[in-house]
Design an enzyme around this catalytic site. Structure first.
Site, PDB file in Angstrom:
ATOM      1  N   LYS A 116       0.806  -1.215   0.000  1.00  0.00           N
ATOM      2  CA  LYS A 116       0.000   0.000   0.000  1.00  0.00           C
ATOM      3  C   LYS A 116       0.842   1.270   0.000  1.00  0.00           C
ATOM      4  O   LYS A 116       0.411   2.308  -0.495  1.00  0.00           O
ATOM      5  CB  LYS A 116      -0.962  -0.030   1.184  1.00  0.00           C
ATOM      6  CG  LYS A 116      -2.001  -1.142   1.036  1.00  0.00           C
ATOM      7  CD  LYS A 116      -2.863  -1.266   2.238  1.00  0.00           C
ATOM      8  CE  LYS A 116      -3.909  -2.366   2.036  1.00  0.00           C
ATOM      9  NZ  LYS A 116      -3.306  -3.669   1.730  1.00  0.00           N
ATOM     10  N   GLU A 288      -6.230   2.189  -2.282  1.00  0.00           N
ATOM     11  CA  GLU A 288      -5.320   1.073  -2.500  1.00  0.00           C
ATOM     12  C   GLU A 288      -5.818   0.265  -3.682  1.00  0.00           C
ATOM     13  O   GLU A 288      -6.943   0.442  -4.136  1.00  0.00           O
ATOM     14  CB  GLU A 288      -5.244   0.171  -1.261  1.00  0.00           C
ATOM     15  CG  GLU A 288      -6.585  -0.451  -0.881  1.00  0.00           C
ATOM     16  CD  GLU A 288      -6.545  -1.160   0.458  1.00  0.00           C
ATOM     17  OE1 GLU A 288      -5.734  -0.759   1.308  1.00  0.00           O
ATOM     18  OE2 GLU A 288      -7.337  -2.103   0.631  1.00  0.00           O
TER      19      GLU A 288
END
Length: 666
Positions: A116, A288
């Site tokens: 991420k 994300e």
């Protein structure tokens, strides 16, 4: 095309992949741990290989054990499902080295997007708007506090390798940042073998809307519209729908194009999901990218007609996409409810045990409606403490949102689950909630509407009348049957009256029942009448009834002098009396529950990870008492008021059952 596919996963997603592989004529291989020896996915697959003990870190996420299973069976491709090894680049690399196809993106894309921190940096470089945050690695809790103050509370503390709500905490002050950092780090290490943490601004009142993308190895990438995933609890999605009731075509197009641009920037192939936060003005921010199949993919399949698992397999085999962007429709509306083994009346804490009854509504598909149930369990099976507590994903489809919601209401009412705690009552409550029905939802919905937790549903009067009418008609039918028992001549002379007193959780209703064969009309004191038609017979646990021409489903269990009836999220004890019995019942004292106010009871089966206090210590309201781990989640138990600890009955490492006494107070 591949001849044999290994599914490196378990539960409902393994079963889901097996169904598509079977449709494509591909043989399947399941892997299983000790706990899953008798699991449904093992039964469904053509072959099955045992890969280790029950804990996932000794079986499902051990790459070498999965690779051994591949070699044993000669599988040509592997579908990783979601979770476990699905976003592990080392696994993808190991498969490539072995000459086995990975039904997913290249390892380089997993590294770029699966992490991420890295994905946010790439998104920023690609011109995608991102949420403010700190993308570097964080060494300890004090650094987390400093960063949180720099960003400004509230902040979201997240595991870099996380997913599915694991390793995520919201912090509103320094103390919560310290605790959240450590808990997220521990959960990340246990669930993913990677304890890196990052922090970003928590956007208040957001919607969580994600774009499904599909890309092949020939440079083609399309988006299959969006999913609204704003109904979340503890950052775990509970209800999803497609499309979103909030987006307009222009915003959908902009989000889809950005999602595809991001996928192309990292050479992405296969199915993937780009998640966004969308504010009230339809501004969207990249969160994300999940480089795998999403749990909620069925709602996308229902509105597009695209089998995402099939497309993933075809892409992995080198085939170009058979769809162009203009070929992707939005047909009707789909809703998914996630059924979890958790007790909504105990703050949704995990529940484990045997499914003594598991009867989902019948799956079907027609022009005007569809019901789909993705599951990996069966009646008599065990819900284990070792894995995610999901039981099933119940999906409904209809031409419009209102009909999809109504279909879901009835499907939840008819879903029979016994033996463990489950969240069906809560799901039913959401389906009837005014805000959900109107589409006015955010990720704060559950916190705002249920700030003190879920304590059940108070039915509207019209719905309560239906319960009363059902109980009265069922009770009269049962009484008539009892008069016909052979060998008891007196019973043949006994007449069953038409006047009854029905109590719903001690609220009293006087009714008359006009009975006919397979139907009855129930008349209330004020003259209102409800006519019921049903094939229910005494002993049936599900009563499917037409009330004034509208179908309803009630879950029914016989109790002394009445029934336990569950309907639209409400769980009621309904007693049925003759007028004289009703007079006597009013005189009965109410049973008082035992006093446990001076005890800390274990709210779920779990493992004591940490004890924060000692005997003789005075603790303040809100102070952490101990930490319990269950189903890969850490739960901190706190003092509800200022007390002195008089006795501690457990220590770290102890496994406790629900309601065991952890400590006592003066």
């Amino acid at each position: 095309m591949f001849k044999k596919l290994l599914i490196a996963n378990r539960g409902e997603i393994a079963c889901r992949v097996i169904k598509t592989a079977r449709k494509m004529g591909i043989a399947t291989v399941a892997v299983y741990s000790d706990a899953d020896r008798n699991a449904l996915h093992v039964e469904m697959a053509d072959e099955a290989v045992h890969i280790g003990p029950s804990p996932a870190n000794q079986s499902y996420i051990v790459i070498d054990k999965v690779m051994d299973a591949i070699r044993q069976t000669g599988a040509e491709a592997v579908h990783p499902g979601y979770g476990f090894l699905s976003e592990n680049p080392k696994f993808a690399e190991a498969l490539e080295a072995e000459g086995v196809a990975f039904v997913g993106p290249p390892a380089s894309a997993i590294v770029s997007m699966g992490d991420k921190i890295t994905s946010k940096k790439i998104a920023q470089e690609a011109g995608v708007s991102t949420v403010p945050g700190y993308m570097g690695l964080i060494d300890d809790a004090e650094e987390a506090v400093k960063i949180s103050n720099d960003i400004g509370y509230p902040v979201m503390i997240k595991a870099s390798a996380g997913g599915g709500g694991k390793g995520m905490r919201i912090a509103w002050d320094d103390e919560e940042a310290r605790e959240g950092f450590q808990s997220s780090k521990n959960e990340a290490a246990n669930s993913f073998g990677d304890d890196r943490i990052f922090i970003e601004k928590f956007v208040t009142q957001p919607r969580h809307i994600e774009i499904q993308v599909l890309a092949d190895q020939h440079g083609n990438c399309i988006y299959l519209n969006e999913r609204e995933c704003s109904i979340q609890r503890r950052n775990q999605k509970v209800i999803e729908e497609a499309p979103s009731p909030f987006l307009d075509p222009e915003t959908r197009k902009a989000m889809g194009e950005q999602a595809c641009a991001l996928a192309k920037a990292v050479g992405y192939t296969s199915a993937g999901t780009v998640e966004f936060i969308v504010d009230g003005e339809k501004n969207f921010y990249f969160l994300e990218m999940n480089t795998r199949l999403q749990v909620e993919h069925p709602v996308t399949e229902l509105i597009t007609g695209v089998d995402l698992v099939e497309q993933m397999i075809r892409v992995a085999a080198g085939e170009p996409l058979s769809l162009a962007q203009e070929d992707v429709p939005i047909n009707g509306w789909a809703i998914e409810s996630r059924l979890y083994a958790e007790d909504p009346y105990r703050n949704f804490l995990p529940s484990i045990g045997r499914l003594t009854r598991y009867r989902p509504p019948e799956e079907h598909a027609a022009e005007t409606e569809a019901i789909r149930n993705d599951t990996g369990v069966f009646e008599g099976g065990e819900i284990s403490m070792f894995y995610d507590p999901m039981i099933a994903k119940l999906c409904t489809w209809a031409p419009d949102r209102a009909h999809a919601i109504e279909l879901m209401r009835n499907a939840l009412d008819s879903f029979e689950v016994e033996g463990i705690g489950h969240n069906i009552p809560f799901l039913s409550a959401v389906m009837d909630h005014e805000r959900f029905v109107s589409g006015d939802i955010t990720t704060a919905f559950i916190g705002e509407e249920y700030p003190d937790g879920f304590s059940g549903v108070d039915l509207a009067q019209d719905d309560k009348d239906k319960v009363v009418a059902l109980a009265a008609s069922m009770n009269r039918m049962a009484e008539v049957r009892r008069t016909r028992i052979s060998g008891t001549m007196d019973n043949h002379k006994r007449k069953v009256g038409s006047d009854w007193i029905i109590t719903v959780d001690r609220e009293e209703f006087a009714v008359q029942v006009e009975a006919r064969r397979n139907s009855a009309t129930v008349i209330f004191e004020d003259g209102r009448r409800l006519t019921l038609n049903s094939g229910w017979t005494p002993g049936d646990s599900l009563a499917e009834v037409d009330i004034d021409g509208t179908p309803h489903a009630f879950r029914v269990q016989k109790i002394t002098a009445g029934y336990r009836i569950r309907y639209r999220g409400a769980d009621m004890k309904v007693h049925c009396y003759t007028p004289r019995q009703g007079e006597l019942a009013r005189l009965m004292p109410e049973k008082v529950p035992p006093d446990t106010s001076k005890m800390l009871l274990c709210p779920m089966p779990g493992l004591i990870v940490k004890m924060n206090v000692e005997e003789g210590q005075e603790v303040q309201e809100g102070q952490a008492l101990c930490t319990i781990e269950a189903m890969k989640m850490e739960n901190i138990l706190r003092a509800e008021k200022r007390v002195v600890v008089s006795k501690i009955n457990a220590e770290p490492g102890d496994s406790l059952a629900v309601d065991e006494v952890i400590m006592e107070f003066e």
